[in-house]
Each structure stands twice: as C-alpha cells, then as structure tokens.
Design a protein around this motif. Structure first.
Motif, PDB file in Angstrom:
ATOM      1  N   ASP A  10      13.186   1.320 -19.630  1.00 35.90           N
ATOM      2  CA  ASP A  10      13.805   1.086 -20.931  1.00 35.90           C
ATOM      3  C   ASP A  10      14.300  -0.343 -21.039  1.00 35.90           C
ATOM      4  OD1 ASP A  10      14.950   1.329 -23.342  1.00 35.90           O
ATOM      5  OD2 ASP A  10      16.607   2.584 -22.711  1.00 35.90           O
ATOM      6  N   GLY A  11      15.088  -0.772 -20.094  1.00 36.67           N
ATOM      7  CA  GLY A  11      15.548  -2.142 -20.074  1.00 36.67           C
ATOM      8  C   GLY A  11      16.723  -2.417 -20.978  1.00 36.67           C
ATOM      9  N   ARG A  12      17.311  -1.420 -21.623  1.00 32.12           N
ATOM     10  CA  ARG A  12      18.443  -1.674 -22.521  1.00 32.12           C
ATOM     11  C   ARG A  12      19.648  -2.184 -21.754  1.00 32.12           C
ATOM     12  NH1 ARG A  12      16.278  -2.399 -27.357  1.00 32.12           N
ATOM     13  NH2 ARG A  12      14.638  -0.837 -27.716  1.00 32.12           N
ATOM     14  N   ALA A  13      19.901  -1.571 -20.601  1.00 28.11           N
ATOM     15  CA  ALA A  13      21.043  -2.032 -19.801  1.00 28.11           C
ATOM     16  C   ALA A  13      20.814  -3.446 -19.282  1.00 28.11           C
ATOM     17  CB  ALA A  13      21.280  -1.062 -18.641  1.00 28.11           C
ATOM     18  N   ALA A  14      19.565  -3.748 -18.904  1.00 30.42           N
ATOM     19  CA  ALA A  14      19.257  -5.100 -18.424  1.00 30.42           C
ATOM     20  C   ALA A  14      19.386  -6.124 -19.542  1.00 30.42           C
ATOM     21  CB  ALA A  14      17.852  -5.130 -17.826  1.00 30.42           C
ATOM     22  N   ILE A  15      18.997  -5.737 -20.747  1.00 27.24           N
ATOM     23  CA  ILE A  15      19.121  -6.649 -21.886  1.00 27.24           C
ATOM     24  C   ILE A  15      20.586  -6.950 -22.168  1.00 27.24           C
ATOM     25  CG2 ILE A  15      18.745  -6.855 -24.371  1.00 27.24           C
ATOM     26  CD1 ILE A  15      16.156  -5.329 -24.040  1.00 27.24           C
ATOM     27  N   GLU A  16      21.424  -5.920 -22.157  1.00 28.06           N
ATOM     28  CA  GLU A  16      22.852  -6.135 -22.408  1.00 28.06           C
ATOM     29  C   GLU A  16      23.490  -6.979 -21.312  1.00 28.06           C
ATOM     30  OE1 GLU A  16      24.606  -5.424 -25.006  1.00 28.06           O
ATOM     31  OE2 GLU A  16      22.939  -4.481 -26.070  1.00 28.06           O
ATOM     32  N   GLN A  17      23.095  -6.759 -20.077  1.00 29.22           N
ATOM     33  CA  GLN A  17      23.661  -7.530 -18.977  1.00 29.22           C
ATOM     34  C   GLN A  17      23.286  -9.004 -19.094  1.00 29.22           C
ATOM     35  OE1 GLN A  17      22.403  -6.158 -15.138  1.00 29.22           O
ATOM     36  NE2 GLN A  17      23.624  -7.682 -14.022  1.00 29.22           N
ATOM     37  N   ASN A  18      22.020  -9.279 -19.372  1.00 31.48           N
ATOM     38  CA  ASN A  18      21.595 -10.668 -19.535  1.00 31.48           C
ATOM     39  C   ASN A  18      22.177 -11.295 -20.791  1.00 31.48           C
ATOM     40  OD1 ASN A  18      19.975 -10.732 -17.196  1.00 31.48           O
ATOM     41  ND2 ASN A  18      18.289  -9.745 -18.280  1.00 31.48           N
ATOM     42  N   LEU A  19      22.391 -10.487 -21.827  1.00 29.43           N
ATOM     43  CA  LEU A  19      22.987 -11.009 -23.058  1.00 29.43           C
ATOM     44  C   LEU A  19      24.404 -11.492 -22.814  1.00 29.43           C
ATOM     45  CD1 LEU A  19      22.768 -11.445 -26.133  1.00 29.43           C
ATOM     46  CD2 LEU A  19      23.556  -9.091 -26.431  1.00 29.43           C
ATOM     47  N   GLU A  20      25.185 -10.714 -22.091  1.00 25.33           N
ATOM     48  CA  GLU A  20      26.551 -11.132 -21.787  1.00 25.33           C
ATOM     49  C   GLU A  20      26.564 -12.369 -20.896  1.00 25.33           C
ATOM     50  OE1 GLU A  20      29.219  -9.981 -23.167  1.00 25.33           O
ATOM     51  OE2 GLU A  20      28.032  -8.540 -24.333  1.00 25.33           O
ATOM     52  N   ALA A  21      25.630 -12.452 -19.970  1.00 27.22           N
ATOM     53  CA  ALA A  21      25.568 -13.632 -19.109  1.00 27.22           C
ATOM     54  C   ALA A  21      25.201 -14.873 -19.919  1.00 27.22           C
ATOM     55  CB  ALA A  21      24.553 -13.403 -17.995  1.00 27.22           C
ATOM     56  N   LEU A  22      24.296 -14.740 -20.887  1.00 25.69           N
ATOM     57  CA  LEU A  22      23.933 -15.883 -21.721  1.00 25.69           C
ATOM     58  C   LEU A  22      25.102 -16.317 -22.600  1.00 25.69           C
ATOM     59  CD1 LEU A  22      20.265 -15.168 -22.873  1.00 25.69           C
ATOM     60  CD2 LEU A  22      21.073 -16.892 -21.275  1.00 25.69           C
TER      61      LEU A  22
END
Length: 286
Positions: free
Chosen positions: A2-14
């Motif tokens: 799915d990658g939703r959790a990975a997207i949110e994690q990278n979004l916060e890091a950006l």
C-alpha cells in the motif's frame, strides 16, 4: 504494497527538511512548524486552521521582496538540498495518485474564424487594445522531472578574472582592471529560490490535491495518445531514467551501509522513488 504509511512518514520528513531550509535561508523563524509563519513575514508554508489565517498566509506569500538576496555559499547550500527535496515530493505525489481516477471535461469545439470585414469599415483603424490586468502568478511544483542536461562541452575560454593582460603595442592604451574572482559572500538574487520553497511547501501541504492534479495530467496524456495527437517525448513519462535529480542513491536499500556523503534527503528520495516506480508499474485498477 500500500505504501500509505511510508508516504506519510516521508511527507513529515520532507516538511522537517523544508523548515530547516527556510531557517537556513533566513526566510522565517526557527519555529516553522505546521501552521507557523516566519518572522520575516514573507512565507507561510503549511496550512493554518481557520479561513482567516489561510487568507493571511496567501497574502503574506505574495509579498515576496524583490530585493531578497543570499550569499553565494548559502544559496548553493540551500539549492543542494532543495533539488532532491523537490524530486522526493514529486515522487510522493505520484505514489499518492496510485489508483486515483478522474473524469476530464469534454473538449471544447474549435472557435470559428472571424469573417473578414467588408466595406468602408474594413479600412478604419482599430482602437487601442485594452491592457490585461496584471494577475498574481502562482508557482506550483512541476509534476515531471526536468530534462537531463547534455554532456557539457569543455570550456575553451578562461574566466574573466584569469584572462591574460595583453594591451598591444599602443603605449597609450587604457588599462582596465580585471573583475575580481567570485567570492563565497557575493550576493545572489534569491527571489526564484524563495518561490521554489513556497511551491514545495504548498505541495507538501496539499498532497491529496497534488495527487489529483497528477491524475488529471495522466488522463490528459492518455487521452491525447488515444486520439493520435502529438505529445512531447519528455512529457510521456513523469520520471526520467537513471538516478533521481539531485539524489546520490541509485536505489533504496534500508539495510545497506551508505558512505558518509549520503544525506537524509538522499535516503528519503530513494525511498520515494521506489514508491513512485511501483505506483507507475503496478497501477491499482480495483
């Protein structure tokens, strides 16, 4: 995947890296959290809660000082981190648009050509054209990677500060001093840099809206290809081949040992690139 959790994690890091870039450039205060406004009063990157605050943010964002400048060394330092951050945000948008379907409006019929005027009115001079009112230009993050630069041709000319001093045989020639070599403290116009930071902040603030924007771009591309229209080869694929622009990692491997020159933004970009490639190769058609 799915990658939703990975997207949110990278979004916060950006978002955290963007706040660091704003602090480096001196365009805001140290507390650039979500909904924060810089002390300089020029940028508001993340969404605020009420509508009045959002209107204030848009107004403050449009007050970019035309005299904004940064030292060369600081300008290049911010740019080295801004390029991979833009690439990572672009790939998170593509990953978030996986499985998103949009409906394009119907094509407008072509406008008929105006008929030629006949008679004496055809020879009368036309009145002055009304000048359009200047509208506020809104900068947005590009959805496609910039084209790859061609191989650079080696320079055959020396820089101006190292040119040979040949005055000729005329003893009365005027002596012109050579320009000084570039210094790390030379001021560089940073207006465009600030606009890119603002566009990146707007994209990170509204990732679902940017994903819909990419879905519309993809639908328009597919519709133009189905009609047999001409589509630029650079616009056929949003991602260019090879290493992502500004990144130092060719692929994402969370357990691999990286050299010291690998930064946090390189790992984020490599992970976002893997998510985007998976979203493009395995579209969700459910």
């Amino acid at each position: 995947m799915d990658g939703r959790a990975a997207i949110e994690q990278n979004l916060e890091a950006l978002k955290r890296i963007l706040a660091m870039l704003v602090a480096m450039a001196g365009m805001g205060s140290g507390g650039m959290g979500a909904g924060g406004v810089g002390a300089g009063g020029q940028f508001t990157f993340f969404r605020q809660k009420d509508a009045a605050a959002s209107r204030l943010a848009r107004a403050e964002k449009s007050k970019l000082s035309p005299a904004l400048s940064l030292p060369r060394q600081l300008y290049l330092a911010v740019l080295r981190l801004l390029r991979p951050a833009e690439s990572a945000a672009r790939r998170l948008i593509i990953a978030a648009a996986r499985g998103m379907l949009v409906t394009l409006p119907a094509l407008r019929p072509p406008k008929p050509k105006p008929a030629l005027q006949r008679g004496p009115r055809a020879f009368l001079p036309k009145g002055p054209k009304k000048r359009p009112k200047p509208s506020l230009r809104i900068f947005s993050l590009s959805l496609v990677d910039p084209p790859r630069r061609l191989s650079r041709v080696p320079r055959r000319a020396v820089p101006a500060h190292a040119a040979p001093r040949i005055l000729g045989l005329d003893f009365g020639a005027t002596y012109h001093a050579l320009p000084p070599p570039p210094s790390p403290n030379d001021p560089i116009d940073a207006v465009r840099l600030g606009q890119r930071l603002a566009a990146l902040g707007a994209a990170l603030d509204d990732l679902p809206g940017q994903a819909q924007r990419f879905a519309r771009w993809r639908a328009r591309r597919d519709a133009a290809t189905a009609r047999g229209g001409t589509v630029s080869s650079r616009r056929l694929a949003p991602l260019r081949r090879g290493r992502p622009p500004g990144g130092r990692l060719s692929r994402y491997d969370p357990v691999a040992a990286h050299p010291r020159n690998i930064r946090e933004i390189d790992e984020i970009l490599a992970h976002a690139h893997a998510l985007a490639v998976y979203a493009l190769d395995s579209p969700d058609t459910s």
